[in-house]
Enzyme design. Sequence first.
Site, PDB file in Angstrom:
ATOM      1  N   GLY A 165      12.963 -53.134 -15.779  1.00  0.00           N
ATOM      2  CA  GLY A 165      12.959 -51.638 -16.487  1.00  0.00           C
ATOM      3  C   GLY A 165      13.361 -50.404 -15.710  1.00  0.00           C
ATOM      4  O   GLY A 165      12.928 -49.749 -15.743  1.00  0.00           O
ATOM      5  N   LYS A 237       7.571 -54.612 -20.429  1.00  0.00           N
ATOM      6  CA  LYS A 237       6.395 -55.860 -21.056  1.00  0.00           C
ATOM      7  C   LYS A 237       5.297 -55.760 -20.734  1.00  0.00           C
ATOM      8  O   LYS A 237       5.331 -56.089 -19.172  1.00  0.00           O
ATOM      9  CB  LYS A 237       7.864 -57.220 -21.155  1.00  0.00           C
ATOM     10  CG  LYS A 237       8.549 -56.644 -22.453  1.00  0.00           C
ATOM     11  CD  LYS A 237       9.371 -58.238 -21.696  1.00  0.00           C
ATOM     12  CE  LYS A 237      10.872 -57.806 -23.009  1.00  0.00           C
ATOM     13  NZ  LYS A 237      11.866 -59.430 -21.713  1.00  0.00           N
ATOM     14  N   ASN A 290      19.263 -61.782 -20.938  1.00  0.00           N
ATOM     15  CA  ASN A 290      19.072 -62.338 -20.021  1.00  0.00           C
ATOM     16  C   ASN A 290      19.553 -63.510 -20.203  1.00  0.00           C
ATOM     17  O   ASN A 290      19.275 -65.196 -20.182  1.00  0.00           O
ATOM     18  CB  ASN A 290      17.196 -62.289 -19.913  1.00  0.00           C
ATOM     19  CG  ASN A 290      17.346 -60.731 -19.987  1.00  0.00           C
ATOM     20  OD1 ASN A 290      17.090 -59.507 -19.211  1.00  0.00           O
ATOM     21  ND2 ASN A 290      15.737 -60.876 -20.864  1.00  0.00           N
ATOM     22  N   ARG A 292      18.550 -66.291 -17.989  1.00  0.00           N
ATOM     23  CA  ARG A 292      17.950 -67.079 -17.210  1.00  0.00           C
ATOM     24  C   ARG A 292      15.874 -67.471 -17.926  1.00  0.00           C
ATOM     25  O   ARG A 292      16.382 -67.066 -18.985  1.00  0.00           O
ATOM     26  CB  ARG A 292      17.029 -66.143 -15.838  1.00  0.00           C
ATOM     27  CG  ARG A 292      16.038 -64.754 -16.620  1.00  0.00           C
ATOM     28  CD  ARG A 292      15.437 -64.212 -15.697  1.00  0.00           C
ATOM     29  NE  ARG A 292      15.564 -62.644 -15.793  1.00  0.00           N
ATOM     30  CZ  ARG A 292      14.728 -61.944 -16.465  1.00  0.00           C
ATOM     31  NH1 ARG A 292      13.700 -62.800 -17.207  1.00  0.00           N
ATOM     32  NH2 ARG A 292      14.659 -60.717 -16.663  1.00  0.00           N
ATOM     33  N   VAL A 295       9.615 -64.300 -18.418  1.00  0.00           N
ATOM     34  CA  VAL A 295       7.820 -64.664 -18.506  1.00  0.00           C
ATOM     35  C   VAL A 295       7.691 -64.277 -19.235  1.00  0.00           C
ATOM     36  O   VAL A 295       6.585 -65.546 -19.190  1.00  0.00           O
ATOM     37  CB  VAL A 295       7.651 -63.086 -17.653  1.00  0.00           C
ATOM     38  CG1 VAL A 295       6.274 -62.845 -17.535  1.00  0.00           C
ATOM     39  CG2 VAL A 295       8.458 -62.295 -16.942  1.00  0.00           C
TER      40      VAL A 295
HETATM   41  P1  ADP Z   1      11.443 -60.320 -18.962  1.00  0.00           P
HETATM   42  O1  ADP Z   1      12.174 -59.675 -19.437  1.00  0.00           O
HETATM   43  O2  ADP Z   1      11.348 -61.972 -18.406  1.00  0.00           O
HETATM   44  O3  ADP Z   1       9.779 -60.158 -19.236  1.00  0.00           O
HETATM   45  P2  ADP Z   1      10.896 -58.573 -16.847  1.00  0.00           P
HETATM   46  O4  ADP Z   1      12.419 -57.025 -17.120  1.00  0.00           O
HETATM   47  O5  ADP Z   1       9.719 -58.613 -16.588  1.00  0.00           O
HETATM   48  O6  ADP Z   1      11.024 -59.494 -17.383  1.00  0.00           O
HETATM   49  O7  ADP Z   1      11.906 -59.402 -15.370  1.00  0.00           O
HETATM   50  C1  ADP Z   1      10.563 -61.035 -14.814  1.00  0.00           C
HETATM   51  C2  ADP Z   1      10.444 -60.257 -13.577  1.00  0.00           C
HETATM   52  O8  ADP Z   1      11.939 -60.045 -12.204  1.00  0.00           O
HETATM   53  C3  ADP Z   1       9.618 -59.210 -13.136  1.00  0.00           C
HETATM   54  O9  ADP Z   1       9.311 -59.843 -12.180  1.00  0.00           O
HETATM   55  C4  ADP Z   1      11.159 -58.329 -12.509  1.00  0.00           C
HETATM   56  O10 ADP Z   1      10.424 -57.457 -11.704  1.00  0.00           O
HETATM   57  C5  ADP Z   1      12.099 -58.511 -12.206  1.00  0.00           C
HETATM   58  N1  ADP Z   1      13.211 -58.226 -11.914  1.00  0.00           N
HETATM   59  C6  ADP Z   1      13.557 -58.294 -13.522  1.00  0.00           C
HETATM   60  N2  ADP Z   1      15.339 -57.891 -13.077  1.00  0.00           N
HETATM   61  C7  ADP Z   1      15.251 -57.882 -11.730  1.00  0.00           C
HETATM   62  C8  ADP Z   1      16.597 -57.096 -11.027  1.00  0.00           C
HETATM   63  N3  ADP Z   1      17.467 -56.679 -11.361  1.00  0.00           N
HETATM   64  N4  ADP Z   1      15.610 -56.544  -9.580  1.00  0.00           N
HETATM   65  C9  ADP Z   1      14.231 -57.323  -8.935  1.00  0.00           C
HETATM   66  N5  ADP Z   1      14.240 -57.845  -9.822  1.00  0.00           N
HETATM   67  C10 ADP Z   1      13.462 -57.379 -11.437  1.00  0.00           C
HETATM   68  P1  ADP Z   2      15.825 -54.255 -18.351  1.00  0.00           P
HETATM   69  O1  ADP Z   2      17.589 -55.007 -17.677  1.00  0.00           O
HETATM   70  O2  ADP Z   2      15.277 -53.094 -17.311  1.00  0.00           O
HETATM   71  O3  ADP Z   2      15.250 -55.326 -18.976  1.00  0.00           O
HETATM   72  P2  ADP Z   2      16.748 -53.021 -20.813  1.00  0.00           P
HETATM   73  O4  ADP Z   2      18.180 -52.932 -21.054  1.00  0.00           O
HETATM   74  O5  ADP Z   2      16.350 -54.812 -21.339  1.00  0.00           O
HETATM   75  O6  ADP Z   2      16.409 -53.418 -19.039  1.00  0.00           O
HETATM   76  O7  ADP Z   2      15.660 -51.761 -21.261  1.00  0.00           O
HETATM   77  C1  ADP Z   2      14.407 -52.321 -21.638  1.00  0.00           C
HETATM   78  C2  ADP Z   2      12.865 -51.201 -21.758  1.00  0.00           C
HETATM   79  O8  ADP Z   2      13.561 -50.091 -22.361  1.00  0.00           O
HETATM   80  C3  ADP Z   2      14.029 -51.704 -23.982  1.00  0.00           C
HETATM   81  O9  ADP Z   2      12.841 -53.041 -24.192  1.00  0.00           O
HETATM   82  C4  ADP Z   2      13.369 -50.543 -24.543  1.00  0.00           C
HETATM   83  O10 ADP Z   2      12.110 -50.602 -24.186  1.00  0.00           O
HETATM   84  C5  ADP Z   2      14.216 -49.623 -23.145  1.00  0.00           C
HETATM   85  N1  ADP Z   2      14.782 -49.562 -23.690  1.00  0.00           N
HETATM   86  C6  ADP Z   2      16.713 -49.694 -23.431  1.00  0.00           C
HETATM   87  N2  ADP Z   2      17.706 -49.121 -23.891  1.00  0.00           N
HETATM   88  C7  ADP Z   2      17.426 -47.977 -25.106  1.00  0.00           C
HETATM   89  C8  ADP Z   2      17.707 -47.352 -26.132  1.00  0.00           C
HETATM   90  N3  ADP Z   2      19.102 -47.254 -26.615  1.00  0.00           N
HETATM   91  N4  ADP Z   2      16.941 -46.689 -26.960  1.00  0.00           N
HETATM   92  C9  ADP Z   2      15.348 -47.112 -26.839  1.00  0.00           C
HETATM   93  N5  ADP Z   2      14.962 -47.511 -25.715  1.00  0.00           N
HETATM   94  C10 ADP Z   2      15.277 -47.994 -25.233  1.00  0.00           C
HETATM   95 MG    MG Z   3      15.705 -56.311 -20.660  1.00  0.00          MG
END
Ligand code: ADP
Ligand code: ADP
Ligand code: MG
Length: 456
Positions: A165, A237, A290, A292, A295
Site C-alpha cells: 500500500g 487490507k 501477487n 506469492r 496474507v
Molecule cells: P496481501 O496482498 O498478501 O494482503 P499485503 O499488501 O498486505 O499483502 O502485504 C503482505 C505483507 O508484506 C505485509 O506485511 C506488508 O507490509 C508486506 N509487504 C508487501 N509488499 C512489500 C514490499 N514491497 N516491501 C516490503 N514489505 C512488503
Molecule cells: P500494493 O502492491 O501496495 O498492494 P495495489 O496496486 O494492489 O498496491 O493497490 C493497493 C490498493 O490501492 C488497492 O486495493 C486499491 O484500494 C488502491 N488502488 C490502487 N490503484 C488504484 C486505482 N487506480 N484507483 C483506485 N484505487 C486504487
Molecule cells: Mg495489491
Amino acid sequence: MIKKILIANRGEIAVRIIRTCKEMGIKTVSVYSTADKDALHVQIADEAVCIGSPKAMDSYLNMSNIIEAACQTGCDAIHPGFGFLSENPRFARLVIGCGLIFIGPNPETIEKLGNKSEARKIMIEAGVPVVPGSKEIIKDVDEGKKLANDITYPVIIKASNGGGGRGMRIVRKEEEFEDAFNAATSEAKACFGDSDVYIEKYIEKPKHIEIQLIADKHGNVIHLFERDCSFQRRNQKLIEEAPCHMLKDDIRQSMINDAIKACKYVGYDSVGTIEFLLDKSGKYYFMEMNTRIQVEHPISEMISGVDIVKQQIKVAGGQKLTLKQEDIKQNGYAIECRINAEDVERNFAPSGGKINFLHIPGGRGIRVDSAVYTGYEIPPFYDSMILKLIAFAPTRLECIKKMRVALEELIIDGVKTNIEFHYLVLHNKTFIEGKYDTGFFEEFIKELEEQSGELI
Ligand code: ADP
Ligand code: ADP
Ligand code: MG
C-alpha cells in the site's frame, strides 16, 4: 520430492508453513534474527539458524546468510512466505543457482509481474482489461501532467515496484500534481530502492476483488474463487471475506476467466493472486498480480477445503496438480480480521510490548493463525500484524455473528490492539449489508468520531 524446507520468514506465516510441512512429513528449518530468538517459529521448527541482527536488512532480507543456512542444514527448498524476499527475482535466482528449489513461480515471471508498469503491458497483450493509464514509467513532472490531462483527473501516481500500500498518491487536480509526483517518487525510492512511478486513472470507491490461482509446471491452472478485500486503511487490507456476496455471477465468471487467461499467458507456475478493481458500473480492471502466498489465503482455504501451502509445495517440487476444477466446491462463507498491535486512538500507530496474558477463541468454524503466546514480547522491528482471526460459517450473516463472538473472547493483554475496532466494524450497517468499498474506512472513521462526539 521435497524433504526439507527452510522458511525464510517469521511470525504467523512461518508458523503456518511449518504446520503444513509437518503434515506432509517434510523437515523444517527456521531462520531468525537476534530479536526473534524466543519467537514461536523458532521453537516449533525441527532446526533453527540465527541469520543476523534485528534490522530486516541484516537478517530476513540477508540473502547470502539465508541461503548459506539452507545449504548447511541440508535443505532442498526455501519457502519465502510473504513480504521480505518473497517477490524478489534476484533471490529466487540465487536460490535456484545454489541447486535449491524456490517455492514460488519462476524468477522471470516474478520479475515481469513484480514491476506493475510491466505487468500492465503484459495484461494488455493478454487481452485482460487494465485500469486506463500510462504505458511507460513517467520521466518528469511535465510528461506526467500531460498524461494526467489525457487520462483525466482524478489520477493515482503509483510506484512501479510498490507493495504493502505504499508509494501511491491520489491527484485530483493539476495544481496538486507536482507535489504528489515528488512525494510518490521519493517514497518509492526510500521503500523500494528505485523511484520509477506510473499513472493510473483513480477509480472512485471501487471494490477490491481478487482471484486465488494455483498453477503447476505442466500448464494446468485452477482457481479457488474470489476474495473481497475492500476494507482497507491507506490501501492496506484489514478485513477480507470470501466469496464476495455482492458480486454478480456473470462478472465473477468473467473475472475468473480473465485471471486464468492471464496466468496461462505468462506461464505462471505456482500459487498466486490476480487483483482487480471493480467499479460502480460493474466494469473491472486488472491491478496487479501477487506472485506469492497472500496474507488472506486462509479464507479461500476455508471455502474451498484446499490447503494452499500444501499445493504450493507440491507444484514447486514439479508435481502435477491432482486437484481438478470440477472437484473443488465452494462451500460457506469466511471472514478474516487482521489483528494488529497498534494504537487505534493514536492514528493506528504500531504499539509493541509484552503480552502478559493471551486468550485465544475457539469453537466450531474459528481458525486462529498467529505466532504470539503469553509472555511473548513483540519486537518493534517488524510488521504489526500479530494474529489473524478467521471465521467460517454456512452464510455470511452467521459468519459475521461468529466473528463477533470470537472477537469478544479474544484477549491480548499488555499491548494495544485493534480488536475493539474490528468489533465496531462488524456491527456497522453498511458492513453488514456488504455494501462497502475501498473508501468505506474513511467514512466509518468519520461516523465513529461523530458518534463519540455525541456521547461526550
Ligand atoms: P496481501 O496482498 O498478501 O494482503 P499485503 O499488501 O498486505 O499483502 O502485504 C503482505 C505483507 O508484506 C505485509 O506485511 C506488508 O507490509 C508486506 N509487504 C508487501 N509488499 C512489500 C514490499 N514491497 N516491501 C516490503 N514489505 C512488503
Ligand atoms: P500494493 O502492491 O501496495 O498492494 P495495489 O496496486 O494492489 O498496491 O493497490 C493497493 C490498493 O490501492 C488497492 O486495493 C486499491 O484500494 C488502491 N488502488 C490502487 N490503484 C488504484 C486505482 N487506480 N484507483 C483506485 N484505487 C486504487
Ligand atoms: Mg495489491
